[in-house]
Scaffold this motif. Structure first.
Motif, PDB file in Angstrom:
ATOM      1  N   SER A  47      29.833  62.464  17.234  1.00 41.88           N
ATOM      2  CA  SER A  47      30.883  63.438  17.498  1.00 41.88           C
ATOM      3  C   SER A  47      32.260  62.814  17.362  1.00 41.88           C
ATOM      4  CB  SER A  47      30.728  64.020  18.907  1.00 41.88           C
ATOM      5  OG  SER A  47      29.543  64.760  19.018  1.00 41.88           O
ATOM      6  N   VAL A  48      32.426  61.623  17.910  1.00 37.24           N
ATOM      7  CA  VAL A  48      33.724  60.946  17.845  1.00 37.24           C
ATOM      8  C   VAL A  48      34.089  60.631  16.392  1.00 37.24           C
ATOM      9  CG1 VAL A  48      35.028  58.921  18.592  1.00 37.24           C
ATOM     10  CG2 VAL A  48      33.390  59.995  20.148  1.00 37.24           C
ATOM     11  N   LEU A  49      33.108  60.207  15.620  1.00 41.05           N
ATOM     12  CA  LEU A  49      33.365  59.887  14.210  1.00 41.05           C
ATOM     13  C   LEU A  49      33.624  61.152  13.391  1.00 41.05           C
ATOM     14  CD1 LEU A  49      30.684  57.094  13.863  1.00 41.05           C
ATOM     15  CD2 LEU A  49      33.152  56.790  13.569  1.00 41.05           C
ATOM     16  N   PHE A  50      32.958  62.268  13.732  1.00 37.05           N
ATOM     17  CA  PHE A  50      33.274  63.549  13.094  1.00 37.05           C
ATOM     18  C   PHE A  50      34.734  63.930  13.363  1.00 37.05           C
ATOM     19  CE2 PHE A  50      28.620  65.162  13.236  1.00 37.05           C
ATOM     20  CZ  PHE A  50      28.400  64.657  11.972  1.00 37.05           C
ATOM     21  N   ALA A  51      35.170  63.725  14.598  1.00 32.85           N
ATOM     22  CA  ALA A  51      36.559  64.035  14.950  1.00 32.85           C
ATOM     23  C   ALA A  51      37.523  63.129  14.183  1.00 32.85           C
ATOM     24  CB  ALA A  51      36.767  63.875  16.456  1.00 32.85           C
ATOM     25  N   ALA A  52      37.196  61.853  14.059  1.00 34.50           N
ATOM     26  CA  ALA A  52      38.053  60.923  13.310  1.00 34.50           C
ATOM     27  C   ALA A  52      38.133  61.325  11.837  1.00 34.50           C
ATOM     28  CB  ALA A  52      37.508  59.498  13.437  1.00 34.50           C
ATOM     29  N   PRO A 126      30.601  53.298  23.086  1.00 29.81           N
ATOM     30  CA  PRO A 126      31.938  53.894  22.922  1.00 29.81           C
ATOM     31  C   PRO A 126      33.023  52.884  22.582  1.00 29.81           C
ATOM     32  CG  PRO A 126      30.818  54.898  24.780  1.00 29.81           C
ATOM     33  CD  PRO A 126      29.925  53.796  24.305  1.00 29.81           C
ATOM     34  N   LYS A 127      32.988  51.710  23.218  1.00 34.06           N
ATOM     35  CA  LYS A 127      34.015  50.700  22.960  1.00 34.06           C
ATOM     36  C   LYS A 127      33.951  50.208  21.517  1.00 34.06           C
ATOM     37  CE  LYS A 127      34.817  47.819  26.252  1.00 34.06           C
ATOM     38  NZ  LYS A 127      34.729  46.675  27.218  1.00 34.06           N
ATOM     39  N   ILE A 128      32.740  50.036  20.982  1.00 35.23           N
ATOM     40  CA  ILE A 128      32.584  49.565  19.603  1.00 35.23           C
ATOM     41  C   ILE A 128      33.002  50.650  18.616  1.00 35.23           C
ATOM     42  CG2 ILE A 128      30.885  48.827  17.878  1.00 35.23           C
ATOM     43  CD1 ILE A 128      29.360  47.428  20.081  1.00 35.23           C
ATOM     44  N   VAL A 129      32.653  51.903  18.919  1.00 34.11           N
ATOM     45  CA  VAL A 129      33.047  53.014  18.054  1.00 34.11           C
ATOM     46  C   VAL A 129      34.569  53.106  17.963  1.00 34.11           C
ATOM     47  CG1 VAL A 129      33.012  55.523  17.783  1.00 34.11           C
ATOM     48  CG2 VAL A 129      30.934  54.316  18.452  1.00 34.11           C
ATOM     49  N   PHE A 130      35.243  52.955  19.087  1.00 36.71           N
ATOM     50  CA  PHE A 130      36.709  52.994  19.103  1.00 36.71           C
ATOM     51  C   PHE A 130      37.285  51.873  18.229  1.00 36.71           C
ATOM     52  CE2 PHE A 130      40.763  51.617  20.979  1.00 36.71           C
ATOM     53  CZ  PHE A 130      41.499  52.802  20.849  1.00 36.71           C
ATOM     54  N   ARG A 131      36.699  50.693  18.321  1.00 36.61           N
ATOM     55  CA  ARG A 131      37.175  49.569  17.500  1.00 36.61           C
ATOM     56  C   ARG A 131      36.959  49.848  16.009  1.00 36.61           C
ATOM     57  NH1 ARG A 131      34.667  44.603  21.161  1.00 36.61           N
ATOM     58  NH2 ARG A 131      36.152  44.773  22.897  1.00 36.61           N
ATOM     59  N   LEU A 135      39.588  49.890  13.000  1.00 39.73           N
ATOM     60  CA  LEU A 135      39.413  48.885  11.946  1.00 39.73           C
ATOM     61  C   LEU A 135      39.322  49.493  10.549  1.00 39.73           C
ATOM     62  CD1 LEU A 135      38.972  45.846  11.401  1.00 39.73           C
ATOM     63  CD2 LEU A 135      36.513  46.236  11.672  1.00 39.73           C
ATOM     64  N   VAL A 136      38.695  50.650  10.434  1.00 38.58           N
ATOM     65  CA  VAL A 136      38.484  51.275   9.118  1.00 38.58           C
ATOM     66  C   VAL A 136      39.795  51.498   8.356  1.00 38.58           C
ATOM     67  CG1 VAL A 136      37.793  53.441   8.005  1.00 38.58           C
ATOM     68  CG2 VAL A 136      36.227  52.291   9.559  1.00 38.58           C
ATOM     69  N   PRO A 137      40.837  52.106   8.948  1.00 38.28           N
ATOM     70  CA  PRO A 137      42.087  52.273   8.196  1.00 38.28           C
ATOM     71  C   PRO A 137      42.719  50.948   7.772  1.00 38.28           C
ATOM     72  CG  PRO A 137      42.076  53.671  10.142  1.00 38.28           C
ATOM     73  CD  PRO A 137      40.910  52.752  10.277  1.00 38.28           C
ATOM     74  N   ILE A 138      42.623  49.934   8.636  1.00 38.96           N
ATOM     75  CA  ILE A 138      43.200  48.623   8.279  1.00 38.96           C
ATOM     76  C   ILE A 138      42.530  48.076   7.023  1.00 38.96           C
ATOM     77  CG2 ILE A 138      43.478  46.233   9.050  1.00 38.96           C
ATOM     78  CD1 ILE A 138      43.618  47.312  11.927  1.00 38.96           C
ATOM     79  N   ILE A 139      41.201  48.150   6.986  1.00 48.09           N
ATOM     80  CA  ILE A 139      40.450  47.637   5.830  1.00 48.09           C
ATOM     81  C   ILE A 139      40.816  48.390   4.556  1.00 48.09           C
ATOM     82  CG2 ILE A 139      38.137  47.456   4.817  1.00 48.09           C
ATOM     83  CD1 ILE A 139      37.088  46.916   7.654  1.00 48.09           C
ATOM     84  N   TRP A 140      40.860  49.744   4.645  1.00 49.11           N
ATOM     85  CA  TRP A 140      41.052  50.538   3.437  1.00 49.11           C
ATOM     86  C   TRP A 140      42.504  50.679   3.002  1.00 49.11           C
ATOM     87  CZ3 TRP A 140      37.393  50.557   0.272  1.00 49.11           C
ATOM     88  CH2 TRP A 140      36.065  50.619   0.694  1.00 49.11           C
TER      89      TRP A 140
END
Length: 326
Positions: A47-52, A126-131, A135-140
């Motif tokens: 759900s959190v990743l769908f929102a992101a 949850p803590k890892i998902v938040f990280r 991290l994803v935008p920084i990489i891309w």
């Protein structure tokens, strides 16, 4: 009417239609966020990743569609501004890949959540998902730095250098838009589906379950609903985005081969490029809300969101006062 004039007219009207698509898409993605970040759902990493992904979809639509419609009636700003020329394609590419990455991670998260192995489930705390979301935008924004280096203003137009540079970029697009996300989605979706089938076979009737297991059964049902939404989203992704990397590769090969093109062929190629890189990609970004709406669980949560935003007034005639259902 000639083919050139017909395609030009169609492209003009489709570009204007992007304005309506922008409004629908932004509203839809905001509703996605409101649903997936509700208390009942935000404990699930999918759900959190769908929102992101919804946030990334809304941002990329605003970033691309507004200048595109502006360029329809005015001189394209990227053809006159050297810095904007280099940044426009680079930022859009990064935003698109960020959205795809969140969707791919959602597939991995659904697999992890449906696994019987506690260590695998712990990978998406949850803590890892938040990280990961940070991290994803920084990489891309680091990986596609070749785009501003290979893009410049040539003969009054913002273009990428032809030849090896264009071929390299097309191969890159094929990898990050087709091979990597699609492969990840398919593999982990199939693994998640297998896990869900095993869970389904092991589920006991609710009446036979101890009280402390009832909540566990409810969470498993929620996970199955999220996984079904994810499967539909993957199919829609493949339908609307696969043509873009293929067309990019085709254009790069044509530029390397060279040769004289007729006016009709140039117009057709430009129209296909617009259709695959502008219209269909933005259509996919706007369609996620309608894809999620195919799920009964999503519609139920959406009604709760509407009830909270716009309270439904019920007049209690017996008690003589007004109550609000939220």
């Amino acid at each position: 009417m000639s083919v050139v004039s017909i395609l030009s007219s169609i492209q003009f009207y489709l570009t204007n239609a992007l304005g309506a698509l922008l409004i629908v898409g932004v509203i839809g993605n905001i509703l996605n966020c409101l649903v997936f970040l509700r208390k009942r759902l935000r404990s699930n990493p999918c759900s959190v990743l769908f929102a992101a992904a919804s946030v990334a979809n809304a941002v990329v639509m605003i970033y691309f569609i507004v200048p595109t419609i502006h360029s329809l009636y005015n001189s394209p700003p990227e053809n006159a501004n050297w810095i904007y020329c280099k940044l426009r394609l680079y930022i859009r590419n990064a935003l698109l890949v960020i959205s795809r990455s969140y969707l791919s991670l959602a597939c991995v998260a659904c697999y992890a959540q449906s696994s019987r192995n506690a260590r695998i489930r712990e990978l998406f705390r949850p803590k890892i998902v938040f990280r990961l979301i940070i991290l994803v935008p920084i990489i891309w924004f680091i990986i596609p730095l070749h785009i501003p280096l290979l893009t410049t203003i040539q003969n009054g137009k913002c273009l990428m250098w032809a030849g090896a540079a264009a071929l390299y970029h097309s191969i890159y697009i094929c990898f990050v838009a087709a091979i990597l996300p699609t492969g990840t989605m398919i593999v982990f979706s199939l693994l998640a589906f297998r896990n869900l089938q095993q869970m389904k076979r092991n589920v006991q009737p609710a009446d036979d379950l101890p009280a402390h297991n009832t909540e566990k059964l409810r969470l498993q049902q929620r996970d199955r609903q999220l996984s079904k939404m994810l499967f539909v989203q993957i199919i829609v992704y493949m339908i609307f985005t696969f043509s873009y990397p293929l067309n990019t590769l085709y254009n790069a090969v044509v530029l390397i081969i060279g040769g004289t093109k007729s006016t009709e062929r140039t117009t057709i190629e430009n129209f296909v490029l617009f259709l695959t890189s502008s219209f269909l990609l933005n259509f996919y970004s706007a369609a996620s809300f309608f894809v999620f709406s195919t799920s009964t669980a999503f519609r139920k949560e959406l009604r709760q969101v509407f009830a909270f935003i716009v309270p439904i007034t019920n007049t209690n005639t017996k008690r003589g006062h007004t109550t609000y259902v939220t």
